[in-house]
Design an enzyme around this catalytic site. Structure first.
Site, PDB file in Angstrom:
ATOM      1  N   PHE A  79       0.850  -1.179   0.000  1.00  0.00           N
ATOM      2  CA  PHE A  79       0.000   0.000   0.000  1.00  0.00           C
ATOM      3  C   PHE A  79       0.885   1.228   0.000  1.00  0.00           C
ATOM      4  O   PHE A  79       1.869   1.286   0.736  1.00  0.00           O
ATOM      5  CB  PHE A  79      -0.853   0.053   1.272  1.00  0.00           C
ATOM      6  CG  PHE A  79      -2.276  -0.297   1.067  1.00  0.00           C
ATOM      7  CD1 PHE A  79      -3.131   0.599   0.477  1.00  0.00           C
ATOM      8  CD2 PHE A  79      -2.767  -1.529   1.456  1.00  0.00           C
ATOM      9  CE1 PHE A  79      -4.467   0.279   0.286  1.00  0.00           C
ATOM     10  CE2 PHE A  79      -4.091  -1.862   1.275  1.00  0.00           C
ATOM     11  CZ  PHE A  79      -4.942  -0.961   0.689  1.00  0.00           C
ATOM     12  N   ASP A 110      11.281  11.391  -3.623  1.00  0.00           N
ATOM     13  CA  ASP A 110      10.737  10.617  -2.500  1.00  0.00           C
ATOM     14  C   ASP A 110      11.692   9.484  -2.126  1.00  0.00           C
ATOM     15  O   ASP A 110      11.280   8.343  -1.926  1.00  0.00           O
ATOM     16  CB  ASP A 110       9.359  10.052  -2.877  1.00  0.00           C
ATOM     17  CG  ASP A 110       8.561   9.625  -1.656  1.00  0.00           C
ATOM     18  OD1 ASP A 110       8.980   9.930  -0.528  1.00  0.00           O
ATOM     19  OD2 ASP A 110       7.519   8.969  -1.829  1.00  0.00           O
ATOM     20  N   ALA A 157       0.722   5.728  -0.476  1.00  0.00           N
ATOM     21  CA  ALA A 157      -0.193   6.844  -0.344  1.00  0.00           C
ATOM     22  C   ALA A 157      -1.022   6.995  -1.611  1.00  0.00           C
ATOM     23  O   ALA A 157      -2.139   7.477  -1.581  1.00  0.00           O
ATOM     24  CB  ALA A 157       0.595   8.113  -0.071  1.00  0.00           C
TER      25      ALA A 157
END
Ligand SMILES: Nc1ncnc2c1ncn2[C@@H]1O[C@H](COP(=O)(O)OP(=O)(O)OP(=O)(O)O)[C@@H](O)[C@H]1O
Length: 933
Positions: free
Chosen positions: A464, A587, A466
């Site tokens: 999972f 990121d 964001a």
């Protein structure tokens, strides 16, 4: 041979053999006597539950007997069978004796028996009676049985854990950080994410879709990494097999033994055989974060049984199969599938029955109502066509309306089987014949488990983020496991733009340390699907968790430093490649560095993923510090020119490619390659790697055959990912995507001070905070809701802005029309990646984040001040070797400090880091030799 079978049974989970819990022992205290699973406990408990007082002075054997009366047994069985998995897990956990205690007690006893011959239980000498039963079973290898049981218990524990919904505490930190680490925030994010992604998708909400716990910043002690998951070869007991079948999910390590292969499956199914082409997910050593229960599809694949084969089998079964007594069901199953695991098959069939009521599919309805043309178009529907044909041809099933009520409600077993792949056959037909979006409006979603996308069948959720969910998937043709990242945007134009940008960038990245985008498909009104390779061994985050904090480091500091350099050099290669293409990752964090392990640590590979925050930066970016250090660059040039020094400064892995030369794969070559492998070879990553025409040349030829971590042999395995589909289904047109998200913060603990300062400036000037700092879908929903009236104007203004401004410049903000913003240059550039790299380095070495605080403003100020615990870092990097004054890995220490330097002019460049790392290798050569992995 003496056995303690009864004891074994008792020590099994009480769930697995509840009816065998009697203990014919004396009152000798059992090591398990305090366990809730012990018979004594059950005896007391059961009577207590029905209000029978137990005399305190009652002898233990009497208590035991009382628990085995006919009166109590059914209730006990009922309890055991209906216990919640998590409770069962606890019981299993606590009831499990120490393996050594148990096995050694048996082994001792066995030895005694060997010396004393076959006698009564007395010959067990000092062994208490409870550990040594009195039953003699010829030819029973009890030691093996115990070992097998222990293994199965371990795996069963993992299964239970995985079957138990877990609370996710994942701070991907793209959201608003006001209360970023508080329980409320976490719960809020869960809710929003569930709302966003699940929307009634039972799969997503199910334990297997449970959100993943991978928060470094959580106060909860991290889940320890799982051990290597060995397959279980011990067949399940009948009860256990049936128990598992009653779960909506099953385990990766569950009942299906490798010896229980269905022979007919091999004839009929394209799934490859074990060991060569079984999807990697089945035998992978996945991290705890990815360790989720398997789907039906996975179970079938473990059996090497195709849906077709299963349907065939189900068709043969009598209509009243499930109503038959167990012995008859077993007989029937053995008759139709004589050489395979009847228990597993029966469980599977029963599972379909149990889950079918959730399905809105009815074969009756389908046969009667669905036009034939709906299911005659694609190969992928063959299963369903067969099923419906078979149903139609079956005299018993001709008249669906004549079915008994139960049948009409559940459909045939075959239909239930099929429906387990998809709740709606009609939708599948639509799915395969029409655009994906055609399904989105119906009750089934195109991203549901069992659906087909990009030539792959969707399996369980394994990750999972964001932005999206990561599902495993299997090549329809070959069964090879891959992964699809699904980013749902539905009505949200902003998220759609964001994911389009991700794909637009991702598809251009072809490097052997960057996760390849094999294929993608845009469902205009629903989601983006990105097909990529599956990397099985988790992420660097998992690795760091397994190493633990430096205070309790599970590995030596030398090894920690050495592995850090080895792994980060690979990441550097990927980052250098991206920066050379004027792309900033945006990121960088442990969770976005996938880990692919080889047999030896020197074969481990770090693969960079998640380009959701990536964007282009301007060539003249003021923070493009990777070109600043001229001295380093010039020294590098001269080094290359001289040639000699190159051999001294060793590259970490010899299969690295010079980015500019060989990392870009030719699409035509890819297609040829794909044709070759898919036509003539059963596709396996390893095979491909060895036979690939893309044999990756080492950057530096190894001077010796040493297996030193940094002196790798040329024959090392090549990266497994390739580009067999690259762009095959690509119909995506990338429109003007508007401004890039140059001011978004990927993950707060990794955010650079300049990014935060810039964000602060904007915060103070904008009431629309969410748009700036949070591309999280949930936040987008909030933003979208609050801006619903101005959304379209915002979008259009975005488009205009993008036409007039360069990427990477602040005024390209999506909301630039909404605020009076200063025309600041975006701080998001290579320097931010390097800061994040410093955070990663620190975290790998020390085992905790350099900047961490529950309270977001405090965390922000910590980052902006650049304060972090250097002592811990120094302890790891600058330890004394053999109590001398010699300082080790000074360069590594300096690098972390250099990356975490606030002053952008002084922050290190990638080249400098690489050079220092290489020198570290040289300086610490002896350590590498000593600790060769
Ligand atoms: N190819 C893969 N193989 C195995 N696991 C994967 C793969 N890709 C992603 N994952 C897992 O899924 C997680 C989420 O993936 P990814 O980062 O791409 O999604 P995201 O929505 O962009 O997440 P975020 O932005 O929050 O990091 C990863 O951290 C990783 O654990």
């Amino acid at each position: 041979m003496y056995t303690s079978q009864r004891q074994l049974r008792q020590n099994e989970s009480p769930i697995s053999s509840p009816s065998r819990s009697s203990q014919p022992s004396s009152g000798t205290p059992s090591p398990l006597s305090g366990s809730p699973a012990s018979n004594h406990s059950y005896g007391r408990d059961m009577r207590g539950m029905v209000g029978i007082d137990i005399p305190a002075n009652e002898a233990a054997p009497e208590r035991v007997k009382s628990s085995d009366t006919l009166y109590f047994r059914p209730k006990k069985i009922y309890q055991m069978e209906h216990e919640h998995p998590s409770r069962s897990t606890l019981v299993q956990l606590h009831s499990k004796p120490h393996p050594d205690d148990f096995a050694s007690s048996y082994k001792n006893a066995n030895a005694d028996a060997g010396r004393g011959g076959v006698e009564s239980g007395k010959s067990c000498g000092k062994q208490p009676l409870h550990t040594m039963g009195a039953e003699y079973v010829p030819d029973l290898d009890f030691t093996k049985l115990v070992d097998d049981w222990q293994k199965s218990s371990d795996d069963f524990y993992e299964f239970r854990n995985s079957a138990t919904p877990q609370v996710e505490i994942k701070n991907d930190s793209k959201g608003n950080y006001e209360l970023w680490n508080s329980p409320e925030a976490i719960l809020g994010r869960h809710q929003l994410r569930r709302d966003s992604f699940s929307q009634g998708n039972s799969d997503s909400m199910s334990p297997e879709g449970s959100l993943l716990s991978r928060d470094l910043y959580s106060n909860v002690k991290p889940i320890p990494l799982p051990r290597n998951s060995q397959p279980i070869f011990t067949p399940l007991s009948n009860l256990e097999a049936e128990r598992r079948s009653s779960y909506t999910t099953s385990s990766n390590n569950n009942s299906i033994t490798q010896s229980n292969k269905l022979p007919f499956a091999k004839l009929k199914y394209s799934l490859p055989i074990q060991g060569t082409t079984v999807p990697a997910s089945f035998d992978s050593n996945v991290s705890s974060l990815n360790f989720l229960p398997t789907t039906t599809l996975s179970t079938l694949s473990e059996l090497q049984l195709s849906p077709n084969a299963m349907v065939d089998l189900i068709q043969k079964l009598p209509r009243n199969f499930l109503n038959l007594p167990y012995s008859q069901r077993k007989k029937v199953m053995i008759e139709y599938a004589p050489h395979q695991d009847y228990k597993a098959l029966m469980s599977l069939v029963k599972k379909f029955m149990l889950t079918s009521s959730k399905s809105n599919f009815s074969l009756t309805g389908f046969v009667n109502n669905a036009p034939a043309t709906e299911v005659t178009t694609t190969n992928s529907n063959n299963n369903f066509q067969n099923a419906s044909r078979n149903q139609s041809n079956n005299g018993n099933d001709n008249n669906a309306n004549a079915r008994p009520p139960q049948r009409s409600r559940h459909g045939s077993i075959a239909s239930q089987f099929l429906s387990s792949f998809s709740p709606s056959m009609t939708s599948i037909a639509n799915m395969n014949t029409n655009s994906l979006s055609g399904c989105a409006s119906g009750s089934v979603r195109p991203d549901d488990k069992g659906m087909e996308i990009l030539g792959h069948r969707l399996g369980k959720i394994i990750g999972f983020g964001a932005w999206g969910i990561i599902r495993e998937c299997f090549d329809i043709e070959t069964g090879v496991g891959r992964v699809i990242k699904i980013v749902k945007f539905k009505g949200h134009a902003k998220i759609k733009r964001q994911v389009l940008r991700e794909v637009a960038i991702w598809r251009t990245l072809k490097h052997n340390r960057i996760l390849p985008l094999l294929d993608w498909r845009l469902d205009e009104n629903y989601a983006m699907y990105c097909l990529t390779e599956r990397i099985n061994e988790g992420t660097l985050y998992d690795l760091v968790i397994s190493w633990d904090e430096s205070k309790r480091s599970k590995i030596s500091f030398a090894e920690r430093c050495k592995m850090t350099i080895f792994l980060i050099l690979q990441l550097l290669s990927a980052l250098k490649y991206m920066h050379s293409k004027k792309i900033v990752h945006g990121d960088i964090k442990l969770e976005n560095c996938l880990l692919q392990k080889g047999h030896k640590k020197s074969e481990w590979k770090v693969i960079l993923c998640d380009f959701g925050m990536s964007c282009h930066f301007d060539d003249k970016h003021p923070y493009r510090n990777d070109t600043k250090d001229k001295s380093i660059n010039s020294s590098k040039r001269s080094r290359n020119e001289s040639g000699e020094e190159t051999s001294l400064v060793k590259y970490p892995t010899t299969n690295f490619l010079p980015d500019e030369l060989t990392n870009d794969f030719d699409v035509n070559e890819d297609l040829k390659y794909q044709f070759k492998n898919r036509k003539y070879d059963s596709y396996t990553p390893k095979k491909v790697a060895s036979s690939s025409s893309y044999s990756l040349k080492p950057l530096n030829s190894p001077s010796s055959s040493s297996s030193n971590l940094f002196h790798k042999p040329a024959s090392q395995p090549q990266p497994q990912h390739r580009y067999p589909f690259h762009g095959r289904h690509n119909t995506t047109v990338f429109p003007n995507l508007g401004p890039e998200p140059s001011k978004y913060i990927g993950s707060l603990p990794y955010a650079s001070p300049e990014l935060l300062k810039y964000s602060d400036t904007r915060r103070s000037k904008s009431v629309d905070l969410h748009i700036y700092d949070s591309p999280d879908s949930s936040q987008s929903e909030i933003s979208a809701a609050s801006l619903s009236s101005s959304n379209s104007s915002s979008t259009s203004s975005t488009g205009n802005a993008s036409m007039n401004t360069k990427p990477g410049v602040a005024k390209n903000s999506p909301s630039s029309s909404l605020i009076d913003e200063p025309c600041n240059t975006s701080p998001l550039g290579p320097a931010s990646d390097i800061w994040a790299l410093g955070v990663m380095l620190y975290t790998i070495l020390v085992g905790k984040l350099p900047f961490n605080h529950e309270f977001e403003p405090r965390l922000r100020s910590l980052i902006k001040s650049g304060e972090f615990d250097r002592i811990s870092l120094a302890q790891v990097c600058k330890y004394d070797k053999k109590s001398t004054e010699e300082t080790m890995f000074q360069g590594l220490y300096d690098t972390v400090i250099g990356c975490l330097t606030i002053d952008l002019d002084k922050r290190w460049s990638l080249e400098r880091i690489e050079e220092v790392f290489q020198n570290e290798i040289k300086l610490n050569e002896s350590i590498y030799d000593d600790n060769d992995l």
